[in-house]
Motif scaffolding. Structure first.
Motif, mmCIF file in Angstrom:
data_model
loop_
_atom_site.group_PDB
_atom_site.id
_atom_site.type_symbol
_atom_site.label_atom_id
_atom_site.label_comp_id
_atom_site.label_asym_id
_atom_site.label_seq_id
_atom_site.Cartn_x
_atom_site.Cartn_y
_atom_site.Cartn_z
ATOM 1 N N ASN A 1 12.887 5.809 -4.611
ATOM 2 C CA ASN A 1 11.514 5.263 -4.624
ATOM 3 C C ASN A 1 10.575 6.044 -5.526
ATOM 4 N N ARG A 2 11.107 7.056 -6.223
ATOM 5 C CA ARG A 2 10.317 7.882 -7.147
ATOM 6 C C ARG A 2 9.021 8.350 -6.465
ATOM 7 N N ILE A 3 9.226 9.085 -5.380
ATOM 8 C CA ILE A 3 8.086 9.544 -4.587
ATOM 9 C C ILE A 3 8.402 10.932 -4.019
ATOM 10 N N PRO A 4 7.441 11.852 -4.020
ATOM 11 C CA PRO A 4 7.691 13.132 -3.352
ATOM 12 C C PRO A 4 7.725 12.949 -1.832
ATOM 13 N N ILE A 5 8.712 13.539 -1.191
ATOM 14 C CA ILE A 5 8.733 13.630 0.274
ATOM 15 C C ILE A 5 8.821 15.119 0.601
ATOM 16 N N VAL A 6 7.903 15.604 1.420
ATOM 17 C CA VAL A 6 7.884 17.032 1.747
ATOM 18 C C VAL A 6 8.025 17.204 3.256
ATOM 19 N N SER B 1 0.842 -1.197 0.000
ATOM 20 C CA SER B 1 0.000 0.000 0.000
ATOM 21 C C SER B 1 0.880 1.252 0.000
ATOM 22 N N LYS B 2 2.013 1.159 -0.699
ATOM 23 C CA LYS B 2 2.964 2.281 -0.746
ATOM 24 C C LYS B 2 2.236 3.599 -1.057
ATOM 25 N N PRO B 3 2.440 4.622 -0.228
ATOM 26 C CA PRO B 3 1.751 5.894 -0.491
ATOM 27 C C PRO B 3 2.328 6.601 -1.715
ATOM 28 N N ASP B 4 1.557 7.551 -2.273
ATOM 29 C CA ASP B 4 2.031 8.316 -3.438
ATOM 30 C C ASP B 4 2.990 9.431 -3.025
ATOM 31 N N ALA B 5 2.863 9.880 -1.779
ATOM 32 C CA ALA B 5 3.737 10.946 -1.283
ATOM 33 C C ALA B 5 3.805 10.850 0.234
ATOM 34 N N ILE B 6 4.907 11.358 0.789
ATOM 35 C CA ILE B 6 5.067 11.309 2.246
ATOM 36 C C ILE B 6 5.313 12.714 2.787
ATOM 37 N N LEU B 7 4.634 13.019 3.901
ATOM 38 C CA LEU B 7 4.843 14.281 4.614
ATOM 39 C C LEU B 7 5.673 13.959 5.851
ATOM 40 N N VAL B 8 6.760 14.681 6.037
ATOM 41 C CA VAL B 8 7.674 14.383 7.144
ATOM 42 C C VAL B 8 7.754 15.580 8.079
ATOM 43 N N GLN C 1 4.132 18.179 -7.329
ATOM 44 C CA GLN C 1 5.279 17.317 -7.663
ATOM 45 C C GLN C 1 4.817 16.084 -8.433
ATOM 46 N N LEU C 2 3.731 15.466 -7.953
ATOM 47 C CA LEU C 2 3.221 14.264 -8.620
ATOM 48 C C LEU C 2 2.789 14.586 -10.049
ATOM 49 N N GLU C 3 2.109 15.718 -10.200
ATOM 50 C CA GLU C 3 1.637 16.098 -11.541
ATOM 51 C C GLU C 3 2.799 16.365 -12.483
ATOM 52 N N ALA C 4 3.899 16.888 -11.908
ATOM 53 C CA ALA C 4 5.059 17.224 -12.747
ATOM 54 C C ALA C 4 6.049 16.064 -12.863
ATOM 55 N N GLY C 5 5.777 14.970 -12.156
ATOM 56 C CA GLY C 5 6.726 13.844 -12.159
ATOM 57 C C GLY C 5 8.044 14.242 -11.510
ATOM 58 N N ASP C 6 7.962 15.104 -10.525
ATOM 59 C CA ASP C 6 9.151 15.621 -9.856
ATOM 60 C C ASP C 6 9.349 14.858 -8.543
ATOM 61 N N PHE C 7 10.187 13.825 -8.578
ATOM 62 C CA PHE C 7 10.350 12.978 -7.399
ATOM 63 C C PHE C 7 11.607 13.388 -6.637
ATOM 64 N N GLY C 8 11.429 13.892 -5.472
ATOM 65 C CA GLY C 8 12.561 14.325 -4.660
ATOM 66 C C GLY C 8 12.041 14.923 -3.375
ATOM 67 N N LEU C 9 12.955 15.516 -2.630
ATOM 68 C CA LEU C 9 12.582 16.107 -1.345
ATOM 69 C C LEU C 9 12.345 17.608 -1.514
ATOM 70 N N LEU D 1 16.910 11.331 3.305
ATOM 71 C CA LEU D 1 15.521 11.314 2.827
ATOM 72 C C LEU D 1 15.445 11.698 1.357
ATOM 73 N N GLU D 2 16.319 12.607 0.959
ATOM 74 C CA GLU D 2 16.395 12.990 -0.468
ATOM 75 C C GLU D 2 16.702 11.748 -1.301
ATOM 76 N N ALA D 3 17.659 10.937 -0.822
ATOM 77 C CA ALA D 3 18.022 9.708 -1.550
ATOM 78 C C ALA D 3 16.849 8.724 -1.571
ATOM 79 N N VAL D 4 16.139 8.618 -0.447
ATOM 80 C CA VAL D 4 14.983 7.703 -0.376
ATOM 81 C C VAL D 4 13.918 8.145 -1.387
ATOM 82 N N ALA D 5 13.684 9.465 -1.465
ATOM 83 C CA ALA D 5 12.671 9.980 -2.400
ATOM 84 C C ALA D 5 13.045 9.647 -3.836
ATOM 85 N N ARG D 6 14.303 9.858 -4.180
ATOM 86 C CA ARG D 6 14.724 9.609 -5.572
ATOM 87 C C ARG D 6 14.687 8.117 -5.903
#
Ligand code: SF4
Length: 345
Positions: free
Chosen positions: A189-194, A162-169, A213-221, A182-187
């Motif tokens: 796993n191709r997921i936004p972390i904010v 059930s991997k989430p689409d984005a994570i709030l930290v 970020q999701l709409e732009a395909g921008d995966f990172g922190l 966390l930046e490395a984890v975001a890249r």
């Protein structure tokens, strides 16, 4: 998915009241380290705390058991620290392990134990206390600790089906470790972390950042929080943690084993481990079959989807980990259910 019980409290009026667009589903991760704390560890804590009872003969010396306030209601298989205190145990509320050093120093005839549960900030505070206790030559200060590596935990959440689409930290999760990992984890796993502030408006802005970020395909922190956070974190704190602890594989409640996720005292500092004070009886414990805490912790379900919520299971009669501490999702939903009209569409 958000990962902080404080942030969850700010979000619940919006998510429960249906004020967030229906396309956006907010799920809650562990929220804190407490819901992941193994019951066997909590039972050991209760046994050590019970050693402070006037009738106890478990310890050769009088014992003082210290904990921060949020740990008082953490329930083992039979009781919590408030129960032990009500029976006459010497359970004291302190602000940090450093407070216990003063207690240990003023009571050399007593064994002083500090209970700790948390992430890197807890590990740092514990490491400072141990380092200082050694410097002061204290022989009567001990720690009973359950400390989780936050990055290993986030990686585990991202392995879920059930991997989430984005994570709030929350920001304090990065105070010690920094944002680099966390930046490395975001890249990877191709997921936004904010990284987000704690207030409702912060979280709403954070969700907007993640959606963009999701709409732009921008995966990172990305940062919504505008306080001072360093990429490399607090390197002095990291160095002290490495001196006192080593990372070992951990076994967590509801989530099971996670590689290199537990901060354990190194052999050099093992003498401060309260777990070695006596052989505690290991009580058998089985989770309630109908409890879906594991699904709640992984964001697969919300507490409202549990048939026990608010009926068979309440904060006074918790059936699972997420109801048995104030920072668990079920306990927070229960608290807010009194002031919010649920929208369960
Ligand atoms: S409401 Fe109680 S039984 Fe249901 S998931 Fe939460 S802790 Fe478990």
């Amino acid at each position: 998915m958000e990962l902080c019980s404080g942030q969850m409290q700010s979000l619940l009026p919006y998510t429960l009241g249906g004020l967030i667009p229906k396309q956006l589903k907010v799920v809650h991760g562990p929220g804190a380290a407490l819901p992941l704390t193994p019951v066997a560890f909590l039972d050991l804590a209760m046994e050590l705390a019970s050693a402070t009872l006037p009738i106890s003969a478990k310890m050769s010396k009088p014992t003082i058991f210290c904990a921060t306030h949020e740990l008082l209601r953490m329930r083992g298989s039979k009781q919590d620290l408030l129960d032990v205190k009500a029976e006459g145990g010497d359970v004291r509320v302190v602000y940090s392990p450093l407070d216990c050093l003063a207690i240990a120093s003023a009571n050399p005839e007593c064994t002083v134990i500090f209970l700790t549960v948390g992430f890197e900030q807890a590990a740092h505070a514990d490491a400072m206390a141990i380092w200082q206790a050694r410097r002061m030559g204290l022989k009567n200060f001990f720690l009973l600790g359950c400390r989780i590596n936050s990055v290993a935990l986030i990686k585990r959440l991202l392995e879920s089906d059930s991997k989430p689409d984005a994570i709030l930290v929350r920001p304090d999760l990065c105070f010690v470790t920094g944002t680099k990992e966390l930046e490395a984890v975001a890249r990877e796993n191709r997921i936004p972390i904010v990284v987000s502030g704690y207030e409702s408006e912060d979280l709403l802005e954070t969700m907007l950042i993640a959606v963009k970020q999701l709409e732009a395909g921008d995966f990172g922190l990305k940062m919504q929080y505008n306080g001072d956070l360093k990429k490399n974190g607090d390197v002095e704190a990291q160095s002290l943690i490495r001196e006192v602890f080593e990372l070992k594989d951990g076994e967590w409640r509801c989530l099971g084993p996670i590689l290199r996720s537990s901060y354990e005292l190194t052999a050099q500092f093992k003498r401060f481990d309260a777990g070695t004070l006596f052989d505690a009886e290991r009580l058998e414990f089985a989770e309630t079959p109908s409890c879906i805490s594991a699904d709640v912790l992984l964001g697969r379900s919300t507490p409202l989807e549990c048939n026990n919520f608010g009926g068979a299971c309440t904060p006074l009669n918790p059936l699972g980990s997420t109801m048995s501490c104030d920072e668990g999702s079920c306990a927070l939903y229960y608290k807010h259910s009194r002031s919010t009209t649920f929208n369960t569409d």
